[in-house]
Design a protein around this motif. Structure first.
Motif: not given
Length: 346
Positions: A48-49, A52-56, A117-121
């Motif tokens: 995400t710009p 921090q990258p989110v780990r799944f 956090p930082g991403c909703f799709v």
């Protein structure tokens, strides 16, 4: 299903549809206290710009039944990192269930739900890609096949019986038994040599519980009713009416954990049951009455007042209700994983 192809296709579809970039991450250690079966199929990072990258933790599964979603949610609770389902295709209704359960997902069609956090799709309604269209049909997953598998799972000694014994226990035509057993052997669920026995029954239980709500349950003439009082079920023994408790009431009897809000009854004689308990038809009622699909003992002192634990587990998991899913996991641990039967508490 080729899991690596599914993963690659879903990652590409997510970026093409939304611009969100997801990458495979290096192997990551799950927390020590998590059981071994909580290990995911892959680890993925959402880039995400703004954060921090989110780990799944990725679960790569073909999903077209709500039971699978409940199982994944239960596994997700064992992890520190968020879980994402990666599937060939997720239907619109299954997508709604995922969002309701808080279960992230992506699929090869471009459908997705990500809420971190930082991403909703949230994308739904994309058509099923050709690569995700089902092919073939296993004999043991037909309605008659599921009856036979249920009989074998709930009465393991039946595997060594004659075809006629198995047909009688499953209430199916004799001619269906051979094809179903051959399918189970071909797929590694039944030993190919004598004496016949089930191999890794836990996997077969999960397969049965996944397909029962879609393939067999719709044929059981489910009807809904209301009762004169909400707690009418307390102290009621249905065995005198050739009926047994399923669902939440059965779970209450088996575990003492769940306070029922819905009543599920399997019966061979619905009319007598409805009259005795003054049940009135109500499409939104809290009582569901279904036909039995296995021979019930005709005597009033039948061994158990509930359906077998496997059927309780399947109905609870299919509900997608978090409290039912929690109880279903207890039933798996207390009964299915130990070979214990409902008759042990009767």
């Amino acid at each position: 299903m080729n899991t690596q192809t599914t993963l690659s296709d879903a990652i590409a579809a997510l970026q093409a549809e939304t611009g969100v970039r997801m990458e495979r991450a290096a192997i990551h250690q799950v927390r020590e206290e998590a059981p071994g079966d909580a290990s995911p199929d892959a680890w993925l990072d959402v880039i995400t710009p703004q954060a921090q990258p989110v780990r799944f933790a990725a679960e790569i599964k073909a999903v077209d039944r709500f039971h699978t979603l409940g199982t994944l949610q239960a596994r997700a609770r064992l992890r520190r990192e968020p879980t994402v389902l990666v599937a060939p295709f997720v239907t619109t209704e299954a997508a709604r269930q995922c969002r309701s359960l808080g279960l992230n997902f992506i699929d090869a069609a471009g459908n997705a739900y990500l809420d971190v956090p930082g991403c909703f799709v949230y994308v739904t309604g994309k058509p099923r890609p050709e690569s995700a269209r089902p092919v073939g049909r296993f004999k043991s997953l037909t309605p008659a096949g599921l009856r036979i598998v249920f009989a074998l799972l709930t009465r393991p000694a039946l595997a060594t019986g004659t075809y006629r014994d198995i047909a009688a226990a499953a209430d199916v035509a004799l001619g269906t038994v051979g094809d179903v057993l051959a399918d189970l052997q071909a797929r590694g669920h039944l030993a190919p040599t004598e004496p016949r026995r089930l191999l890794a029954p836990g996997a077969l239980q999960e397969e049965w519980a996944t397909h029962f709500p879609v393939k067999l349950r719709p044929r059981l003439h489910a009807r809904r009713f209301a009762a004169p009082a909400a707690d009418w079920w307390k102290g009621v023994d249905l065995r005198t009416q050739q009926a047994v408790w399923g669902g939440e009431v059965a779970a209450h009897h088996l575990t003492g954990y769940l306070e029922p809000e819905q009543s599920t009854i399997y019966t061979a004689k619905p009319e007598a049951l409805i009259l005795k308990h003054r049940l009135r038809p109500d499409p939104t009622g809290a009582i569901e009455v279904l036909d039995t699909f296995w021979p019930l003992a005709e005597e009033a002192d039948a061994a158990s007042a509930t359906v077998p634990p496997l059927l309780v587990y399947a109905d609870l998991m299919a509900s997608a209700d978090p409290r039912n899913i929690d109880t279903a996991q207890r039933i798996r641990a207390q009964y299915l994983d130990t070979g214990r039967d409902a008759r042990d508490i009767a």
